[in-house]
Design a protein around this motif. Structure first.
Motif, PDB file in Angstrom:
ATOM      1  N   GLU A   1       0.820  -1.216   0.000  1.00  0.00           N
ATOM      2  CA  GLU A   1       0.000   0.000   0.000  1.00  0.00           C
ATOM      3  C   GLU A   1       0.856   1.270   0.000  1.00  0.00           C
ATOM      4  OE1 GLU A   1       0.818  -1.246   4.193  1.00  0.00           O
ATOM      5  OE2 GLU A   1       0.151  -2.242   2.347  1.00  0.00           O
ATOM      6  N   SER A   2       2.174   1.130  -0.055  1.00  0.00           N
ATOM      7  CA  SER A   2       3.069   2.280   0.042  1.00  0.00           C
ATOM      8  C   SER A   2       2.940   3.211  -1.163  1.00  0.00           C
ATOM      9  CB  SER A   2       4.520   1.809   0.151  1.00  0.00           C
ATOM     10  OG  SER A   2       5.413   2.899   0.088  1.00  0.00           O
ATOM     11  N   THR A   3       3.030   4.503  -0.894  1.00  0.00           N
ATOM     12  CA  THR A   3       3.006   5.505  -1.966  1.00  0.00           C
ATOM     13  C   THR A   3       4.210   6.441  -1.845  1.00  0.00           C
ATOM     14  OG1 THR A   3       1.617   6.997  -0.642  1.00  0.00           O
ATOM     15  CG2 THR A   3       0.488   5.480  -2.143  1.00  0.00           C
ATOM     16  N   VAL A   4       5.264   5.995  -1.178  1.00  0.00           N
ATOM     17  CA  VAL A   4       6.399   6.885  -0.928  1.00  0.00           C
ATOM     18  C   VAL A   4       7.270   7.091  -2.161  1.00  0.00           C
ATOM     19  CG1 VAL A   4       6.495   6.349   1.522  1.00  0.00           C
ATOM     20  CG2 VAL A   4       7.816   4.958  -0.082  1.00  0.00           C
ATOM     21  N   SER A   5       7.291   6.130  -3.071  1.00  0.00           N
ATOM     22  CA  SER A   5       8.128   6.262  -4.263  1.00  0.00           C
ATOM     23  C   SER A   5       7.282   6.756  -5.427  1.00  0.00           C
ATOM     24  CB  SER A   5       8.770   4.919  -4.626  1.00  0.00           C
ATOM     25  OG  SER A   5       7.787   3.996  -5.023  1.00  0.00           O
ATOM     26  N   PRO A   6       7.916   7.421  -6.417  1.00  0.00           N
ATOM     27  CA  PRO A   6       7.142   7.905  -7.564  1.00  0.00           C
ATOM     28  C   PRO A   6       6.633   6.789  -8.454  1.00  0.00           C
ATOM     29  CG  PRO A   6       9.488   8.298  -7.890  1.00  0.00           C
ATOM     30  CD  PRO A   6       9.322   7.828  -6.490  1.00  0.00           C
ATOM     31  N   GLY A   7       7.276   5.615  -8.405  1.00  0.00           N
ATOM     32  CA  GLY A   7       6.842   4.472  -9.206  1.00  0.00           C
ATOM     33  C   GLY A   7       6.164   3.428  -8.356  1.00  0.00           C
ATOM     34  N   THR A   8       6.163   2.200  -8.851  1.00  0.00           N
ATOM     35  CA  THR A   8       5.513   1.103  -8.131  1.00  0.00           C
ATOM     36  C   THR A   8       6.559   0.189  -7.511  1.00  0.00           C
ATOM     37  OG1 THR A   8       5.367  -0.035 -10.265  1.00  0.00           O
ATOM     38  CG2 THR A   8       3.380   1.054  -9.463  1.00  0.00           C
ATOM     39  N   SER A   9       6.105  -0.641  -6.597  1.00  0.00           N
ATOM     40  CA  SER A   9       6.987  -1.555  -5.877  1.00  0.00           C
ATOM     41  C   SER A   9       6.908  -2.956  -6.477  1.00  0.00           C
ATOM     42  CB  SER A   9       6.579  -1.599  -4.404  1.00  0.00           C
ATOM     43  OG  SER A   9       5.313  -2.238  -4.270  1.00  0.00           O
ATOM     44  N   VAL A  10       7.733  -3.860  -5.938  1.00  0.00           N
ATOM     45  CA  VAL A  10       7.691  -5.255  -6.367  1.00  0.00           C
ATOM     46  C   VAL A  10       6.284  -5.812  -6.222  1.00  0.00           C
ATOM     47  CG1 VAL A  10       8.561  -7.577  -5.918  1.00  0.00           C
ATOM     48  CG2 VAL A  10      10.109  -5.617  -5.704  1.00  0.00           C
ATOM     49  N   LEU A  11       5.681  -5.609  -5.058  1.00  0.00           N
ATOM     50  CA  LEU A  11       4.365  -6.191  -4.788  1.00  0.00           C
ATOM     51  C   LEU A  11       3.270  -5.538  -5.614  1.00  0.00           C
ATOM     52  CD1 LEU A  11       4.566  -6.606  -0.905  1.00  0.00           C
ATOM     53  CD2 LEU A  11       4.927  -8.342  -2.669  1.00  0.00           C
ATOM     54  N   GLN A  12       3.406  -4.251  -5.899  1.00  0.00           N
ATOM     55  CA  GLN A  12       2.392  -3.561  -6.696  1.00  0.00           C
ATOM     56  C   GLN A  12       2.456  -3.952  -8.171  1.00  0.00           C
ATOM     57  OE1 GLN A  12       3.597   0.362  -5.590  1.00  0.00           O
ATOM     58  NE2 GLN A  12       2.124   0.556  -3.923  1.00  0.00           N
ATOM     59  N   SER A  13       3.640  -4.303  -8.666  1.00  0.00           N
ATOM     60  CA  SER A  13       3.814  -4.578 -10.086  1.00  0.00           C
ATOM     61  C   SER A  13       3.821  -6.061 -10.435  1.00  0.00           C
ATOM     62  CB  SER A  13       5.124  -3.951 -10.580  1.00  0.00           C
ATOM     63  OG  SER A  13       5.081  -2.549 -10.485  1.00  0.00           O
ATOM     64  N   TYR A  14       4.427  -6.864  -9.566  1.00  0.00           N
ATOM     65  CA  TYR A  14       4.565  -8.297  -9.865  1.00  0.00           C
ATOM     66  C   TYR A  14       4.112  -9.169  -8.698  1.00  0.00           C
ATOM     67  CZ  TYR A  14       7.413  -7.005 -13.924  1.00  0.00           C
ATOM     68  OH  TYR A  14       7.856  -6.493 -15.121  1.00  0.00           O
ATOM     69  N   GLY A  15       3.265  -8.635  -7.823  1.00  0.00           N
ATOM     70  CA  GLY A  15       2.907  -9.374  -6.627  1.00  0.00           C
ATOM     71  C   GLY A  15       1.470  -9.825  -6.544  1.00  0.00           C
ATOM     72  N   LYS A  16       0.809  -9.990  -7.686  1.00  0.00           N
ATOM     73  CA  LYS A  16      -0.616 -10.360  -7.647  1.00  0.00           C
ATOM     74  C   LYS A  16      -0.875 -11.627  -6.845  1.00  0.00           C
ATOM     75  CE  LYS A  16      -1.666  -8.219 -12.123  1.00  0.00           C
ATOM     76  NZ  LYS A  16      -2.041  -8.464 -13.543  1.00  0.00           N
ATOM     77  N   GLY A  17       0.024 -12.600  -6.970  1.00  0.00           N
ATOM     78  CA  GLY A  17      -0.208 -13.872  -6.289  1.00  0.00           C
ATOM     79  C   GLY A  17       0.557 -14.044  -5.002  1.00  0.00           C
ATOM     80  N   ILE A  18       1.323 -13.045  -4.599  1.00  0.00           N
ATOM     81  CA  ILE A  18       2.160 -13.169  -3.404  1.00  0.00           C
ATOM     82  C   ILE A  18       1.325 -12.941  -2.143  1.00  0.00           C
ATOM     83  CG2 ILE A  18       4.125 -12.196  -2.154  1.00  0.00           C
ATOM     84  CD1 ILE A  18       5.401 -11.535  -4.824  1.00  0.00           C
ATOM     85  N   LEU A  19       1.468 -13.849  -1.192  1.00  0.00           N
ATOM     86  CA  LEU A  19       0.738 -13.772   0.074  1.00  0.00           C
ATOM     87  C   LEU A  19       1.696 -13.346   1.196  1.00  0.00           C
ATOM     88  CD1 LEU A  19      -1.240 -17.135  -0.202  1.00  0.00           C
ATOM     89  CD2 LEU A  19      -2.049 -14.830  -0.792  1.00  0.00           C
ATOM     90  N   PRO A  20       1.171 -12.709   2.238  1.00  0.00           N
ATOM     91  CA  PRO A  20       2.029 -12.308   3.367  1.00  0.00           C
ATOM     92  C   PRO A  20       2.726 -13.495   4.028  1.00  0.00           C
ATOM     93  CG  PRO A  20      -0.104 -11.206   3.492  1.00  0.00           C
ATOM     94  CD  PRO A  20      -0.217 -12.233   2.412  1.00  0.00           C
ATOM     95  N   THR A  21       2.144 -14.686   3.905  1.00  0.00           N
ATOM     96  CA  THR A  21       2.704 -15.881   4.548  1.00  0.00           C
ATOM     97  C   THR A  21       3.735 -16.594   3.673  1.00  0.00           C
ATOM     98  OG1 THR A  21       0.810 -17.130   3.686  1.00  0.00           O
ATOM     99  CG2 THR A  21       0.648 -16.278   5.931  1.00  0.00           C
ATOM    100  N   ASP A  22       3.943 -16.161   2.448  1.00  0.00           N
ATOM    101  CA  ASP A  22       4.887 -16.819   1.549  1.00  0.00           C
ATOM    102  C   ASP A  22       6.326 -16.652   2.038  1.00  0.00           C
ATOM    103  OD1 ASP A  22       2.976 -17.738  -0.214  1.00  0.00           O
ATOM    104  OD2 ASP A  22       3.163 -16.044  -1.594  1.00  0.00           O
ATOM    105  N   SER A  23       7.117 -17.678   1.845  1.00  0.00           N
ATOM    106  CA  SER A  23       8.544 -17.571   2.113  1.00  0.00           C
ATOM    107  C   SER A  23       9.191 -16.716   1.023  1.00  0.00           C
ATOM    108  CB  SER A  23       9.185 -18.957   2.123  1.00  0.00           C
ATOM    109  OG  SER A  23       9.156 -19.513   0.807  1.00  0.00           O
ATOM    110  N   VAL A  24      10.458 -16.340   1.235  1.00  0.00           N
ATOM    111  CA  VAL A  24      11.174 -15.555   0.221  1.00  0.00           C
ATOM    112  C   VAL A  24      11.212 -16.315  -1.103  1.00  0.00           C
ATOM    113  CG1 VAL A  24      13.440 -14.671  -0.453  1.00  0.00           C
ATOM    114  CG2 VAL A  24      12.561 -14.230   1.839  1.00  0.00           C
ATOM    115  N   ASP A  25      11.515 -17.610  -1.056  1.00  0.00           N
ATOM    116  CA  ASP A  25      11.582 -18.404  -2.288  1.00  0.00           C
ATOM    117  C   ASP A  25      10.227 -18.462  -2.983  1.00  0.00           C
ATOM    118  OD1 ASP A  25      14.263 -18.872  -1.948  1.00  0.00           O
ATOM    119  OD2 ASP A  25      14.007 -20.872  -1.064  1.00  0.00           O
ATOM    120  N   GLU A  26       9.165 -18.634  -2.209  1.00  0.00           N
ATOM    121  CA  GLU A  26       7.825 -18.693  -2.799  1.00  0.00           C
ATOM    122  C   GLU A  26       7.442 -17.348  -3.421  1.00  0.00           C
ATOM    123  OE1 GLU A  26       5.608 -21.989   0.091  1.00  0.00           O
ATOM    124  OE2 GLU A  26       5.779 -19.895   0.739  1.00  0.00           O
TER     125      GLU A  26
END
Length: 355
Positions: A209-234
Motif C-alpha cells: 500500500e506504500s506511496t512513498v516512491s514515484p513508481g511502483t513496488s515489487v508487490l504492486q507490479s509483480y505481486g498479484k499472487g504473493i501472500l504475506p505468509t509466503d517464504s522468500v523463495d515462494e
C-alpha cells in the motif's frame, strides 16, 4: 508549444456514424486544437477526428448502442485507421462507471497491466487513473507500455473534472514522428531499427500500500499472487512467473539484507524501437526513449554514472547493445513532437486500455 496554427486545419466535417438503426448519430464536430497529419498520410487528414452525438443529453444506453453498432460494422476501425485518433465530445458521461460502459461498448479485450511502473487507482471495470505520481513530476512523451512487449492496441482517456488551468494531455502521432525523424536523421532510424533499445525498471520492495516512491513496488507490479505468509523463495517464484510472461525480460534481485530478505527488483527489456501499424502498414516510432532522455536530463543524470540528485541510478536512453543514443537525435525528436502534437483539454484522465 506547437507552431501549427488553427487556420491550417482543414476538415470536411462530414464524417458520421451510424446512419440508421440506432437512436443517436455521431457527427464530425469542429475542434480547434486538432492538426492535419503530415507525411506519410494523405493531405487534409484531421488528427484527431472529433465526433459528437447529434442529440444533447444522450443517455449512456443509447451511446453504448450506437458504438456497438458502429464497431460491429467496422466503422470505428476504419475511422481510426484514417485519422489515427477520435475525440468524442459532449458525451456527458457522469461517472467512471458510465465511462467504463462507453469504453466497453467497443468490444475490445481489456489490457492486463504486467509490471506497470506507475501507480494507478481503479475506479470502475477496466478504468483507472492514468498516473498517481506527484503533480510536480512531468509525464514526458511516451508510447503506452512502450517499454514492454505487452502493450495495448487501443487507449482511452476521459476527464472527469477539468481544472481551471493546465492539466492538458498532449497526444502525438508516432507514424508522422517516425517519418519526420527519418527525413532529418536517416542514419539514426537505420541504427535504431537494427539495434533496438534497452530499458531497465527498478521496483523497490516496499509495502503493497506504500506511496512513498514515484513508481511502483515489487508487490504492486509483480505481486498479484504473493501472500504475506509466503517464504522468500515462494514470493520470488511467483514474481518471476509474472516477469516470465514478458518473454523479452531479464531480471535481478538487489539490496538483499536482513531487513529486506526478498530484495528490490530490477527488470531489463530489450525491444524494437519501431513497430509496423497493422492497418496502414506505416512504421511507427514506438518506444519510451524520449521520456527516458527527458527525465534523465531534468535529473542531471545524462552522463555516467547516471545518478540523480538523490544518488539513485536514472540512466538516459540506450540502444539494445548498451551504447548511448546520441542526445542530438533525442533533442530532434522532442522538437518534432512539440510541433506536431495537439493538446486535449482536461485534467489527469481515467483511462481503460484495450488490446
Amino acid at each position: 508549444m506547437t507552431s501549427i496554427q488553427t487556420s491550417s486545419i482543414q476538415g470536411s466535417h462530414n464524417e458520421k456514424f451510424p446512419t440508421k438503426d440506432t437512436p443517436v448519430t455521431f457527427r464530425e464536430t469542429p475542434y480547434t486544437p486538432a492538426v492535419n497529419l503530415t507525411t506519410p498520410y494523405p493531405s487534409n487528414i484531421t488528427f484527431p477526428l472529433s465526433l459528437s452525438p447529434d442529440q444533447p443529453g444522450t443517455s449512456i444506453s443509447d451511446l453504448v448502442s450506437a458504438i456497438q453498432t458502429a464497431t460491429s460494422k467496422g466503422i470505428v476501425r476504419d475511422l481510426l485507421t484514417k485519422h489515427g485518433a477520435i475525440y468524442f465530445q459532449n458525451l456527458d458521461l457522469k461517472s467512471p462507471d458510465e465511462f467504463s460502459q462507453f469504453a466497453s461498448a467497443f468490444g475490445w479485450t481489456p489490457h492486463e497491466d504486467i509490471g506497470n511502473p506507475v501507480r494507478r487507482t481503479v475506479h470502475a471495470f477496466n478504468v483507472a487513473t492514468a498516473n498517481e505520481g506527484p503533480n510536480t513530476q512531468p509525464v514526458y512523451p511516451h508510447n503506452e507500455f512502450g517499454l514492454s512487449p505487452h502493450y495495448p492496441a487501443y487507449l482511452f482517456f476521459w476527464c472527469q473534472s477539468a481544472p481551471e488551468t493546465g492539466g492538458e494531455t498532449p497526444i502525438n502521432n508516432s507514424i508522422t514522428l517516425c517519418h519526420a525523424l527519418k527525413e532529418r536523421h536517416p542514419e539514426f532510424i537505420e541504427e535504431i531499427e537494427k539495434k533496438g533499445v534497452r530499458y531497465q525498471l527498478f521496483y523497490p520492495n516496499t509495502p503493497r500500500e506504500s506511496t512513498v516512491s514515484p513508481g511502483t513496488s515489487v508487490l504492486q507490479s509483480y505481486g498479484k499472487g504473493i501472500l504475506p505468509t509466503d517464504s522468500v523463495d515462494e514470493a520470488r517464484a511467483k514474481a518471476e512467473r509474472e516477469i516470465k510472461s514478458l518473454p523479452t525480460a531479464t531480471w535481478q534481485w538487489e539490496n538483499v539484507s536482513e531487513t529486506n530478505p526478498l530484495g528490490d527488483l530490477r527488470v531489463f527489456q530489450r525491444l524494437p524501437a519501431m513497430r509496423k501499424h497493422e492497418q496502414t502498414g506505416y512504421v511507427a516510432f514506438f518506444n519510451n526513449i524520449v521520456s527516458r532522455f527527458l527525465n534523465a536530463k531534468e535529473a542531471g543524470s545524462l552522463e555516467p554514472p547516471y545518478l540523480n540528485q538523490k544518488g539513485a541510478l536514472q540512466p538516459p536512453a540506450f540502444y539494445a547493445d548498451g551504447s548511448r543514443i546520441p542526445n542530438e537525435y533525442l533533442e530532434s525528436a522532442v522538437e518534432i513532437i512539440g510541433i506536431m502534437l495537439f493538446n486535449t483539454l482536461g485534467s489527469r484522465g481515467l483511462g481503460p486500455e484495450s488490446c
